[in-house]
Design a protein around this motif. Structure first.
Motif, mmCIF file in Angstrom:
data_model
loop_
_atom_site.group_PDB
_atom_site.id
_atom_site.type_symbol
_atom_site.label_atom_id
_atom_site.label_comp_id
_atom_site.label_asym_id
_atom_site.label_seq_id
_atom_site.Cartn_x
_atom_site.Cartn_y
_atom_site.Cartn_z
ATOM 1 N N GLN A 1 -74.819 7.665 -74.118
ATOM 2 C CA GLN A 1 -74.265 8.832 -75.063
ATOM 3 C C GLN A 1 -75.577 9.292 -75.951
ATOM 4 O OE1 GLN A 1 -70.880 10.188 -74.881
ATOM 5 N NE2 GLN A 1 -71.138 8.747 -73.072
ATOM 6 N N LEU A 2 -75.642 10.721 -76.131
ATOM 7 C CA LEU A 2 -76.659 11.102 -76.753
ATOM 8 C C LEU A 2 -75.930 11.598 -78.258
ATOM 9 C CD1 LEU A 2 -78.469 13.342 -74.280
ATOM 10 C CD2 LEU A 2 -79.098 11.164 -74.970
ATOM 11 N N PRO A 3 -76.657 12.007 -79.232
ATOM 12 C CA PRO A 3 -76.174 12.332 -80.558
ATOM 13 C C PRO A 3 -75.842 13.773 -80.373
ATOM 14 C CG PRO A 3 -78.587 12.155 -80.745
ATOM 15 C CD PRO A 3 -77.964 11.824 -79.308
ATOM 16 N N GLU B 1 -80.256 7.197 -77.843
ATOM 17 C CA GLU B 1 -78.933 7.071 -76.729
ATOM 18 C C GLU B 1 -78.405 5.680 -77.122
ATOM 19 O OE1 GLU B 1 -78.496 7.662 -72.100
ATOM 20 O OE2 GLU B 1 -80.574 7.735 -72.912
ATOM 21 N N CYS C 1 -73.752 8.792 -81.646
ATOM 22 C CA CYS C 1 -73.715 8.282 -80.285
ATOM 23 C C CYS C 1 -72.601 7.173 -80.156
ATOM 24 C CB CYS C 1 -75.254 7.582 -79.941
ATOM 25 S SG CYS C 1 -76.563 8.635 -79.980
ATOM 26 N N ASN D 1 -69.265 9.206 -80.157
ATOM 27 C CA ASN D 1 -69.244 9.699 -78.631
ATOM 28 C C ASN D 1 -68.933 8.625 -77.664
ATOM 29 O OD1 ASN D 1 -69.866 12.063 -79.720
ATOM 30 N ND2 ASN D 1 -71.785 12.094 -79.168
#
Length: 153
Positions: free
Chosen positions: A40-42, A144, A70, A73
């Motif tokens: 997951q990216l920001p 990530e 992240c 997410n």
């Protein structure tokens, strides 16, 4: 274990919409009693919150906040696939930090994600972890985070 939804509300946090994949993968996959959440990216509202290397364009403090995003997410991917109420344990977290030469504070950056999981799930949020410095991440993201969660049947 406490109610993760109540804990999120208490913390003033909200599970965002699941981030659509930026390539050929799905946000999360269940196998048996485990869910593997893709990196997951920001991202927020379809946009990357920052770009650049930690220790150069991005401060470690800002990167820690981005790692927390992240984690949120990642929770969105869990919610999308099985629901947060099914999480028994956050088993493993792997964090990647796009690092400027000489930057070695990756563990402190990824604490941003680990702290979110601990706050939301309490003892069940304590996990094994790796924090890795890398040269580049997708879309020039600074951090990530991926995770593995054990879930109830």
């Amino acid at each position: 274990m406490s109610d993760p939804y109540a804990k999120l509300a208490e913390l003033g946090l909200k599970v965002p919409e699941v981030v659509p994949p930026v390539a050929a993968y799905v946000p999360a996959v269940r196998t048996g009693n485990h869910v593997y959440v893709s990196g997951q990216l920001p991202m927020a509202e379809g946009k990357l919150l920052a770009t650049g290397k930690v220790g150069a364009e991005i401060t470690p403090e800002h990167a820690k906040e981005l790692a927390a995003r992240c984690a949120l997410n990642g929770l969105a991917a869990l919610e999308w696939l099985v629901g947060l109420d099914k999480v028994v344990k956050i088993v493993k977290v792997t964090g990647f930090v796009a690092s400027a030469p000489g930057f070695s504070g990756q563990p402190g950056v990824i604490n941003g994600a680990s702290e979110v999981f601990g706050e939301v799930f309490g003892e069940a949020g304590r996990h094994a972890r790796s924090a890795v410095g890398v040269g580049e991440l997708p879309l020039n993201a600074p951090v990530e985070v991926e995770l593995i969660a054990e879930i109830a049947d």
